[in-house]
Write a protein that holds these residues in place. Structure first.
Motif, PDB file in Angstrom:
ATOM      1  N   THR A   1       0.839  -1.199   0.000  1.00 53.76           N
ATOM      2  CA  THR A   1       0.000   0.000   0.000  1.00 53.76           C
ATOM      3  C   THR A   1       0.876   1.252   0.000  1.00 53.76           C
ATOM      4  O   THR A   1       0.617   2.217  -0.743  1.00 53.76           O
ATOM      5  N   ILE A   2       1.902   1.243   0.828  1.00 55.61           N
ATOM      6  CA  ILE A   2       2.824   2.379   0.926  1.00 55.61           C
ATOM      7  C   ILE A   2       3.614   2.553  -0.370  1.00 55.61           C
ATOM      8  O   ILE A   2       3.804   3.682  -0.854  1.00 55.61           O
ATOM      9  N   ALA A   3       4.049   1.457  -0.969  1.00 50.24           N
ATOM     10  CA  ALA A   3       4.778   1.530  -2.243  1.00 50.24           C
ATOM     11  C   ALA A   3       3.905   2.137  -3.332  1.00 50.24           C
ATOM     12  O   ALA A   3       4.382   2.946  -4.155  1.00 50.24           O
ATOM     13  N   LEU A   4       2.626   1.778  -3.343  1.00 49.65           N
ATOM     14  CA  LEU A   4       1.698   2.345  -4.333  1.00 49.65           C
ATOM     15  C   LEU A   4       1.536   3.850  -4.126  1.00 49.65           C
ATOM     16  O   LEU A   4       1.505   4.628  -5.087  1.00 49.65           O
ATOM     17  N   ALA A   5       1.421   4.274  -2.866  1.00 41.86           N
ATOM     18  CA  ALA A   5       1.265   5.696  -2.565  1.00 41.86           C
ATOM     19  C   ALA A   5       2.501   6.486  -2.983  1.00 41.86           C
ATOM     20  O   ALA A   5       2.391   7.580  -3.551  1.00 41.86           O
ATOM     21  N   ARG A   6       3.669   5.946  -2.718  1.00 39.97           N
ATOM     22  CA  ARG A   6       4.904   6.626  -3.114  1.00 39.97           C
ATOM     23  C   ARG A   6       4.992   6.765  -4.623  1.00 39.97           C
ATOM     24  O   ARG A   6       5.390   7.814  -5.144  1.00 39.97           O
ATOM     25  N   ALA A   7       4.625   5.693  -5.344  1.00 36.46           N
ATOM     26  CA  ALA A   7       4.708   5.723  -6.808  1.00 36.46           C
ATOM     27  C   ALA A   7       3.712   6.713  -7.400  1.00 36.46           C
ATOM     28  O   ALA A   7       4.016   7.416  -8.375  1.00 36.46           O
TER      29      ALA A   7
ATOM     30  N   GLN B   1       0.397   2.166  11.798  1.00 33.07           N
ATOM     31  CA  GLN B   1       1.609   2.739  12.380  1.00 33.07           C
ATOM     32  C   GLN B   1       2.649   3.035  11.295  1.00 33.07           C
ATOM     33  O   GLN B   1       3.306   4.073  11.320  1.00 33.07           O
ATOM     34  N   LYS B   2       2.794   2.121  10.343  1.00 30.20           N
ATOM     35  CA  LYS B   2       3.740   2.340   9.241  1.00 30.20           C
ATOM     36  C   LYS B   2       3.322   3.538   8.391  1.00 30.20           C
ATOM     37  O   LYS B   2       4.156   4.365   8.017  1.00 30.20           O
ATOM     38  N   VAL B   3       2.037   3.605   8.077  1.00 25.18           N
ATOM     39  CA  VAL B   3       1.529   4.701   7.232  1.00 25.18           C
ATOM     40  C   VAL B   3       1.772   6.047   7.907  1.00 25.18           C
ATOM     41  O   VAL B   3       2.195   7.015   7.260  1.00 25.18           O
TER      42      VAL B   3
END
Length: 243
Positions: A67-73, A94-96
């Motif tokens: 999910t985080i990788a998609l947001a960064r891209a 927590q990661k987000v």
């Protein structure tokens, strides 16, 4: 009736498994895949070629690495993550927050077979290492296709079955004998990690899963075996017309 009861039983069992292993999930992923899951996800992201502003929903998002990788891209696009495990989502939240992406990523507790999103909303629908755990994988794929826009992509990264010997025999010995023992050693969970090889036995191989993508109406279906076939990436595109 029996099939419905079996599906509900599987759903409840899988939910209990992931609720219990959530705190150690990332560590065990590294150990059990020899950290290859990171390379598989990087390969998938290259194939997806997410452009700035594009949107995505990540099903069975777990602790939210993809999910985080998609947001960064995407940079600014609407990114949603969905999982049925409260404990997994808590780790993901927590990661987000640590990544400063809570303004871009929305997390939802829900069922991948009944997505709480309207038709034609996202550019991508992804599922990573979750499709083999659902009661009805074709229903999940249909829901993924429903919520992507015409021309959008359905993307599945999943464990798979090696098709050639002797690697196939070695792999199954590791997966059925060594993996649960590692789960007991590092996560204090034996029965939960014994579930993983059991979940793969009835799962389609990469060619069969590609056929299921086509059966529900996805086009331009591609299957990419990874690391000798122990994992596979599948992609399919939603048609731009009703024909």
């Amino acid at each position: 009736m029996t099939e419905t009861v079996q599906s509900k039983s599987k759903e409840q069992h899988v939910h209990a498994v992931f609720e219990s292993i959530a705190p150690k999930y990332d560590l065990m992923n590294d150990l059990l895949s020899f950290r290859r899951h990171k390379a598989w996800r990087a390969f998938t992201m290259r194939k997806m070629n997410v452009r700035p502003g594009q949107s995505a929903v990540d099903l069975c998002c777990g602790t939210c690495d993809w999910t985080i990788a998609l947001a960064r891209a995407s940079g600014s696009g609407d990114i949603a993550g969905l999982d049925f495990s409260h404990n997994m989502l808590e780790v993901g939240k927590q990661k987000v927050r640590r990544e400063g992406l809570d303004h871009q990523i929305s997390l939802h507790q829900g069922n991948a077979m009944e997505l709480p999103f309207e038709d034609n909303r996202f550019d991508f629908a992804t599922i990573g290492f979750g499709l083999r755990n659902v009661p009805d994988l074709e229903q999940v794929l249909r829901e993924m296709m429903r919520v992507v826009k015409p021309g959008g992509q359905v993307v599945c990264l999943e464990l798979s079955k090696p098709l050639w010997q002797p690697f196939k025999s070695i792999y199954y010995f590791y997966f059925e004998r060594i993996l649960p023992a590692l789960g007991k050693l590092f996560a204090k969970r034996y029965e939960q990690y014994k579930w993983l090889p059991e979940s793969l036995k009835a799962f389609p191989d990469s060619n069969q899963l590609a056929d299921k993508f086509r059966d529900i109406g996805l086009r331009n279906v591609h299957a990419y075996p990874l690391t000798g076939g122990i994992a596979a990436l599948h992609t399919g595109t939603k048609g731009t017309d009703k024909g």
